[in-house]
Design a protein around this motif. Structure first.
Motif, PDB file in Angstrom:
ATOM      1  N   ASP A 196      33.376  11.064  -6.519  1.00  0.00           N
ATOM      2  CA  ASP A 196      34.346  10.279  -7.900  1.00  0.00           C
ATOM      3  C   ASP A 196      34.078   8.871  -7.579  1.00  0.00           C
ATOM      4  N   GLU A 197      34.109   8.224  -8.789  1.00  0.00           N
ATOM      5  CA  GLU A 197      33.926   6.602  -9.342  1.00  0.00           C
ATOM      6  C   GLU A 197      34.601   6.274  -8.357  1.00  0.00           C
ATOM      7  N   ARG A 198      36.316   6.806  -9.006  1.00  0.00           N
ATOM      8  CA  ARG A 198      37.431   6.248  -8.553  1.00  0.00           C
ATOM      9  C   ARG A 198      37.722   5.988  -6.689  1.00  0.00           C
ATOM     10  N   ASP A 199      37.041   6.391  -5.766  1.00  0.00           N
ATOM     11  CA  ASP A 199      36.916   6.634  -4.570  1.00  0.00           C
ATOM     12  C   ASP A 199      35.505   5.373  -3.957  1.00  0.00           C
ATOM     13  N   ILE A 200      34.882   5.685  -4.451  1.00  0.00           N
ATOM     14  CA  ILE A 200      33.708   4.800  -3.341  1.00  0.00           C
ATOM     15  C   ILE A 200      33.055   3.377  -4.417  1.00  0.00           C
ATOM     16  N   VAL A 201      33.376   3.486  -6.077  1.00  0.00           N
ATOM     17  CA  VAL A 201      33.073   2.442  -6.501  1.00  0.00           C
ATOM     18  C   VAL A 201      34.493   1.349  -6.448  1.00  0.00           C
ATOM     19  N   TYR A 202      35.644   2.215  -6.827  1.00  0.00           N
ATOM     20  CA  TYR A 202      36.956   1.803  -6.406  1.00  0.00           C
ATOM     21  C   TYR A 202      36.624   0.642  -5.162  1.00  0.00           C
ATOM     22  N   LEU A 203      36.277   1.816  -4.024  1.00  0.00           N
ATOM     23  CA  LEU A 203      36.594   1.377  -3.294  1.00  0.00           C
ATOM     24  C   LEU A 203      36.406  -0.262  -2.585  1.00  0.00           C
ATOM     25  N   ARG A 204      35.075  -0.351  -3.289  1.00  0.00           N
ATOM     26  CA  ARG A 204      33.803  -1.385  -3.751  1.00  0.00           C
ATOM     27  C   ARG A 204      34.777  -2.314  -4.324  1.00  0.00           C
ATOM     28  N   THR A 205      35.339  -2.129  -4.706  1.00  0.00           N
ATOM     29  CA  THR A 205      35.804  -3.316  -6.280  1.00  0.00           C
ATOM     30  C   THR A 205      37.229  -3.493  -6.060  1.00  0.00           C
ATOM     31  N   ASN A 206      37.752  -2.741  -5.857  1.00  0.00           N
ATOM     32  CA  ASN A 206      39.623  -3.428  -5.307  1.00  0.00           C
ATOM     33  C   ASN A 206      39.429  -3.120  -4.132  1.00  0.00           C
ATOM     34  N   VAL A 207      39.423  -2.514  -2.968  1.00  0.00           N
ATOM     35  CA  VAL A 207      39.672  -3.133  -1.736  1.00  0.00           C
ATOM     36  C   VAL A 207      39.130  -3.708  -1.635  1.00  0.00           C
TER      37      VAL A 207
END
Length: 337
Positions: free
Chosen positions: A200-211
């Motif tokens: 899911d984007e809220r996992d794999i993209v969020y990990l890079r953009t936000n975390v």
């Protein structure tokens, strides 16, 4: 004594031997599955054999050193040829499972879709899901580049959008063992296996953009629906192939960018190989030159308006994440697209 006529040949052979010695030392250091102190002995033995071989090139009385180096080289090659990737290791949580697709007509059942909730790199909730997708509802494909080390190298993700607003993102990554850290050099020497993450984007993209706070850009690809479907199925087949047969990750030839490029090239054999496929930070520029990004915009505009990191941080880990990061991206007609 060596004659003057043999000096150029010996110099060339010495340079080749030094290159081979360096490669062998790195291969032993990174590919041996032992802790660092235990790896020191075979690396030291290899370097001593190489030193003896090079000395034998230059001094007739030391010719037995050439034999020792030849034997050590043969043993190194046999060991290297015998290395095999495996699915049977104690994997890190985020790469612990392989996606397993089942396709029947337009219906796709995909097991092991990752949907973690990340609070930090080490603090997260693990969720693996089985999801169903309708291939007839595929409507978009986006290229996402996340820059983690300078302007020339980026991690490549490909995200597919469906009519119900869901996005499924594929990412070819190293399959780290628990407690293992990534090293680009180790990626040249069979240190890591591959994993194709479906998330899911809220996992794999969020990990890079936000975390991880990486600089991330999103580009809408200008492909027909049949082409989007074909590429989606190609990713599913790649996932199935990795389930059937594990493969080593290679920093240069089998990484997040080259695998996506090879899948695209399999559908469009005319795609030219370009240095920007290897320097993945420039992959979007290559896609623009091939006419596969949103038409009517220069590359600088697409890059500027496709910068999603700030929008992602404002959106946070909410249901609106995928819509929020796409606002203002060229080629995306509505907030829901």
């Amino acid at each position: 004594m060596l004659s003057w006529q043999t000096l150029p040949l010996n110099a060339v052979l010495t340079l080749l031997a030094l290159s081979w010695t360096g490669w062998g030392a790195l291969a032993l250091w990174y590919a041996l599955p032992w802790p660092p102190p235990a790896r020191t002995l075979p690396v030291a033995a290899w370097l001593l054999a190489a030193l003896a071989g090079i000395a034998g090139l230059w001094h007739p009385g030391l010719r037995p050193g050439l034999i020792a180096f030849a034997v050590a080289s043969a043993a190194l090659l046999l060991w290297w040829a015998g290395l095999r990737p495996s699915h049977d290791r104690e994997w890190a949580d985020d790469v612990a499972r392989l996606p397993r697709p089942h396709v029947e007509d337009d219906r796709v059942v995909l097991h092991n879709v990752r949907n973690f909730r990340w609070r930090s790199r080490t603090d997260y909730d693990s969720h693996w899901e089985t999801r169903e997708y309708d291939l007839s509802a595929l409507r978009s494909i986006d290229l996402i580049l996340s820059y983690w080390t300078g302007p020339h190298i980026a991690h490549t993700l490909v995200s597919f959008g469906f009519e119900d607003g869901r996005y499924l993102t594929f990412s070819l990554e190293i399959r780290r063992e628990r407690g293992e850290l990534y090293t680009p050099v180790g990626g040249f020497f069979r240190r890591f296996e591959q994993v194709l993450v479906a998330a899911d984007e809220r996992d794999i993209v969020y990990l890079r953009t936000n975390v991880r706070q990486e600089r991330t850009h999103l580009y809408r690809l200008n492909l027909s629906r049949p082409a989007i479907r074909a590429l989606f199925l190609a990713f599913l087949e790649e996932a199935s192939a990795l389930v059937r047969r594990p493969r080593f990750y290679n920093t240069l030839t089998s990484n997040c960018t080259t695998v996506a490029f090879n899948l695209a090239r399999g559908l469009s054999p005319g795609l030219p190989l370009d240095y920007r496929v290897l320097l993945s930070g420039h992959l979007a520029e290559y896609a623009h030159d091939q006419g596969t990004l949103t038409p009517g915009y220069d590359y600088a505009t697409l890059r500027e308006r496709g910068y999603i990191s700030e929008r992602a941080r404002r959106a946070g880990d909410g249901d609106d994440y995928s819509r929020a990061i796409r606002r203002g991206v060229p080629g995306i007609r509505t907030n829901a697209d």
